[in-house]
Design a protein around this motif. Sequence first.
Motif, PDB file in Angstrom:
ATOM      1  N   SER A  99       0.830  -1.207   0.000  1.00 46.20           N
ATOM      2  CA  SER A  99       0.000   0.000   0.000  1.00 46.20           C
ATOM      3  C   SER A  99       0.866   1.259   0.000  1.00 46.20           C
ATOM      4  N   THR A 100       2.097   1.147   0.458  1.00 48.87           N
ATOM      5  CA  THR A 100       2.965   2.322   0.381  1.00 48.87           C
ATOM      6  C   THR A 100       3.450   2.527  -1.049  1.00 48.87           C
ATOM      7  N   ARG A 101       3.491   1.442  -1.816  1.00 47.51           N
ATOM      8  CA  ARG A 101       3.957   1.577  -3.197  1.00 47.51           C
ATOM      9  C   ARG A 101       2.835   2.013  -4.138  1.00 47.51           C
ATOM     10  N   LEU A 102       1.595   1.686  -3.773  1.00 46.02           N
ATOM     11  CA  LEU A 102       0.471   2.019  -4.637  1.00 46.02           C
ATOM     12  C   LEU A 102      -0.103   3.369  -4.240  1.00 46.02           C
ATOM     13  N   GLY A 103      -0.527   4.112  -5.244  1.00 45.33           N
ATOM     14  CA  GLY A 103      -1.121   5.413  -4.952  1.00 45.33           C
ATOM     15  C   GLY A 103      -2.446   5.253  -4.226  1.00 45.33           C
ATOM     16  N   SER A 104      -2.901   6.288  -3.544  1.00 47.42           N
ATOM     17  CA  SER A 104      -4.137   6.188  -2.773  1.00 47.42           C
ATOM     18  C   SER A 104      -5.372   6.346  -3.653  1.00 47.42           C
ATOM     19  N   ASP A 105      -5.180   6.716  -4.916  1.00 47.20           N
ATOM     20  CA  ASP A 105      -6.333   6.957  -5.794  1.00 47.20           C
ATOM     21  C   ASP A 105      -6.796   5.696  -6.519  1.00 47.20           C
ATOM     22  N   ILE A 106      -6.208   4.567  -6.198  1.00 54.08           N
ATOM     23  CA  ILE A 106      -6.566   3.334  -6.893  1.00 54.08           C
ATOM     24  C   ILE A 106      -7.704   2.626  -6.149  1.00 54.08           C
ATOM     25  N   PRO A 107      -8.724   2.161  -6.882  1.00 50.43           N
ATOM     26  CA  PRO A 107      -9.855   1.506  -6.216  1.00 50.43           C
ATOM     27  C   PRO A 107      -9.403   0.328  -5.348  1.00 50.43           C
ATOM     28  N   GLN A 108     -10.114   0.154  -4.226  1.00 50.84           N
ATOM     29  CA  GLN A 108      -9.752  -0.896  -3.274  1.00 50.84           C
ATOM     30  C   GLN A 108      -9.714  -2.295  -3.901  1.00 50.84           C
ATOM     31  N   ASP A 109     -10.682  -2.579  -4.778  1.00 50.11           N
ATOM     32  CA  ASP A 109     -10.717  -3.877  -5.449  1.00 50.11           C
ATOM     33  C   ASP A 109      -9.416  -4.146  -6.182  1.00 50.11           C
ATOM     34  N   GLU A 110      -8.968  -3.103  -6.867  1.00 52.59           N
ATOM     35  CA  GLU A 110      -7.742  -3.239  -7.644  1.00 52.59           C
ATOM     36  C   GLU A 110      -6.554  -3.472  -6.736  1.00 52.59           C
ATOM     37  N   VAL A 111      -6.514  -2.706  -5.665  1.00 55.58           N
ATOM     38  CA  VAL A 111      -5.399  -2.850  -4.732  1.00 55.58           C
ATOM     39  C   VAL A 111      -5.363  -4.276  -4.220  1.00 55.58           C
ATOM     40  N   ARG A 112      -6.549  -4.769  -3.822  1.00 53.36           N
ATOM     41  CA  ARG A 112      -6.616  -6.116  -3.272  1.00 53.36           C
ATOM     42  C   ARG A 112      -6.197  -7.158  -4.291  1.00 53.36           C
ATOM     43  N   GLU A 113      -6.692  -6.988  -5.518  1.00 49.91           N
ATOM     44  CA  GLU A 113      -6.356  -7.992  -6.513  1.00 49.91           C
ATOM     45  C   GLU A 113      -4.867  -7.985  -6.808  1.00 49.91           C
ATOM     46  N   ARG A 114      -4.293  -6.774  -6.855  1.00 50.78           N
ATOM     47  CA  ARG A 114      -2.869  -6.713  -7.178  1.00 50.78           C
ATOM     48  C   ARG A 114      -2.036  -7.302  -6.051  1.00 50.78           C
ATOM     49  N   ILE A 115      -2.499  -7.077  -4.836  1.00 52.47           N
ATOM     50  CA  ILE A 115      -1.777  -7.673  -3.714  1.00 52.47           C
ATOM     51  C   ILE A 115      -1.815  -9.188  -3.830  1.00 52.47           C
ATOM     52  N   LEU A 116      -2.993  -9.692  -4.188  1.00 52.96           N
ATOM     53  CA  LEU A 116      -3.118 -11.136  -4.344  1.00 52.96           C
ATOM     54  C   LEU A 116      -2.220 -11.644  -5.467  1.00 52.96           C
ATOM     55  N   LEU A 117      -2.227 -10.920  -6.572  1.00 55.17           N
ATOM     56  CA  LEU A 117      -1.426 -11.358  -7.713  1.00 55.17           C
ATOM     57  C   LEU A 117       0.054 -11.358  -7.360  1.00 55.17           C
ATOM     58  N   VAL A 118       0.468 -10.304  -6.654  1.00 56.40           N
ATOM     59  CA  VAL A 118       1.873 -10.221  -6.276  1.00 56.40           C
ATOM     60  C   VAL A 118       2.210 -11.353  -5.307  1.00 56.40           C
ATOM     61  N   ALA A 119       1.314 -11.574  -4.343  1.00 56.87           N
ATOM     62  CA  ALA A 119       1.563 -12.626  -3.352  1.00 56.87           C
ATOM     63  C   ALA A 119       1.641 -13.997  -4.030  1.00 56.87           C
ATOM     64  N   LEU A 120       0.690 -14.253  -4.929  1.00 52.98           N
ATOM     65  CA  LEU A 120       0.695 -15.523  -5.648  1.00 52.98           C
ATOM     66  C   LEU A 120       1.945 -15.654  -6.507  1.00 52.98           C
ATOM     67  N   GLY A 121       2.295 -14.559  -7.149  1.00 50.74           N
ATOM     68  CA  GLY A 121       3.491 -14.550  -7.991  1.00 50.74           C
ATOM     69  C   GLY A 121       4.734 -14.896  -7.176  1.00 50.74           C
ATOM     70  N   GLU A 122       4.838 -14.283  -6.003  1.00 49.99           N
ATOM     71  CA  GLU A 122       6.002 -14.551  -5.156  1.00 49.99           C
ATOM     72  C   GLU A 122       5.999 -15.995  -4.680  1.00 49.99           C
ATOM     73  N   HIS A 123       4.817 -16.464  -4.372  1.00 45.38           N
ATOM     74  CA  HIS A 123       4.698 -17.851  -3.932  1.00 45.38           C
ATOM     75  C   HIS A 123       5.184 -18.809  -5.027  1.00 45.38           C
ATOM     76  N   LEU A 124       4.740 -18.524  -6.259  1.00 45.38           N
ATOM     77  CA  LEU A 124       5.139 -19.390  -7.372  1.00 45.38           C
ATOM     78  C   LEU A 124       6.637 -19.281  -7.632  1.00 45.38           C
ATOM     79  N   ASP A 125       7.163 -18.058  -7.517  1.00 44.30           N
ATOM     80  CA  ASP A 125       8.616 -17.870  -7.693  1.00 44.30           C
ATOM     81  C   ASP A 125       9.393 -18.739  -6.717  1.00 44.30           C
ATOM     82  N   ARG A 126       8.996 -18.643  -5.449  1.00 46.50           N
ATOM     83  CA  ARG A 126       9.724 -19.381  -4.412  1.00 46.50           C
ATOM     84  C   ARG A 126       9.579 -20.896  -4.611  1.00 46.50           C
ATOM     85  N   SER A 127       8.373 -21.312  -5.018  1.00 46.98           N
ATOM     86  CA  SER A 127       8.168 -22.738  -5.264  1.00 46.98           C
ATOM     87  C   SER A 127       9.039 -23.204  -6.423  1.00 46.98           C
ATOM     88  N   GLU A 128       9.107 -22.366  -7.452  1.00 41.23           N
ATOM     89  CA  GLU A 128       9.905 -22.710  -8.621  1.00 41.23           C
ATOM     90  C   GLU A 128      11.377 -22.873  -8.227  1.00 41.23           C
TER      91      GLU A 128
END
Lengths: 225, 191
Positions: A99-128
Amino acid sequence: MRHLEEQALILHHYGEGDDPALVERHLLDCKRCRDELDAIGRDLRDVGSIPAPERGADYGAEVWRAVAPRLAHRRSRRTWVLAAAAVVLTGTFLAGRLSTRLGSDIPQDEVRERILLVALGEHLDRSEVLLLEVVNTEKGELGQEAARELLRASRLYRQTAHQVGDIATGDVLEELERLLLDVAHGSTPSDTLKSRIRDRDVLFKIRVLQTNFKARGQLLAPQRF
Amino acid sequence: MKRMQAVVDDEVVRRARGGDENAFRTLVETHSRDVFRLAYRITRNEEDAEDTVQETFIRAYRNLDGFEARANFGTWLYRITANTAIDLLRRKKRHEGRHTPLGEVQPGVAGAQEGLVFGHQVRERVDSALVSLSELERTAFVLRHCEELSLAEISSTLDISVSATKQAIFRAVKKLRSSLAPLRDVSRTTP
Ligand SMILES: [Zn+2]
């Protein structure tokens, strides 16, 4: 007399001239340009409406039948957004960091989805990385602790994927989970484990998922991240 | 053709954006024929036009979030259609160095109705000139001439400057006019 150029007359014909009054004044006095404008008008009239074959009244329904099965991507994306909140709760550290990296003008849904995508991405990276280590090292016991940790997260993501009906993601996560379980237990012979990872193309499937997630991430406000 | 005739209920778009598949279905059913017509005018080929229609709705669906409520849905869809058709033609050209055989082009409805040899000749020449235009020239011309979009709208649709839009339209009109020029010399004696 300086005559009007063809380009100016074409624009005038389409009502897009820069200075229509000036053109009109010239046309009043100049038969040659008037004739040229008429010729343009006649030619473009002859070009006409550019006929296209008509489609029947049920064409829309036909298109829908062809298109509907291919719309799954967005459907799952939307539902992932809804499910994101639950998953994110388990990784609040990520939320705070992002949330410190994302601007405050971004809709909450988007913020949440991006957090999920980033988290999933990191998870897959580490698993790989972990699976690559297993494939490339001689000793079998490597990464048991890391595998246990990844296993917990993977279960959560897999449950979420199945809940929202994202079957493709769920299936890959399930396969990943089985392998992580093997690694975590440390009881499967190293060679068996290696060939399981290779034979099922799990690393490839993980990379495909990562690519999809990246594409989804870019769809949401690409310039801001 | 005029602009998209269908007045799209804002509510339908809003529901589609919320993930309501039936709402999106309504949008597909409402706009398919118009999208096809535009796609055909740009691609000059029924099969390519069909592919463009499907691809357009899939792109639209995936990008519904990017659709601003202030915009007109039809215009937004046209924008996707035009770009999808151009992409498809460029992709095809890369793959096969494409030339549409003239035989593929549909005979003009207007010309046929008049039943005049002259009308057919005009149609034939216009068709072959249209085929000879670049994708960008043809699309810009179709959007101006058939869909009556303004230069500003075309420039934003195709993501090019207004002056590049003008140039594309000028080149298109010039090529179309010179394809008709030989007929003019003949027709001068028979008005
Ligand atoms: Zn003049």
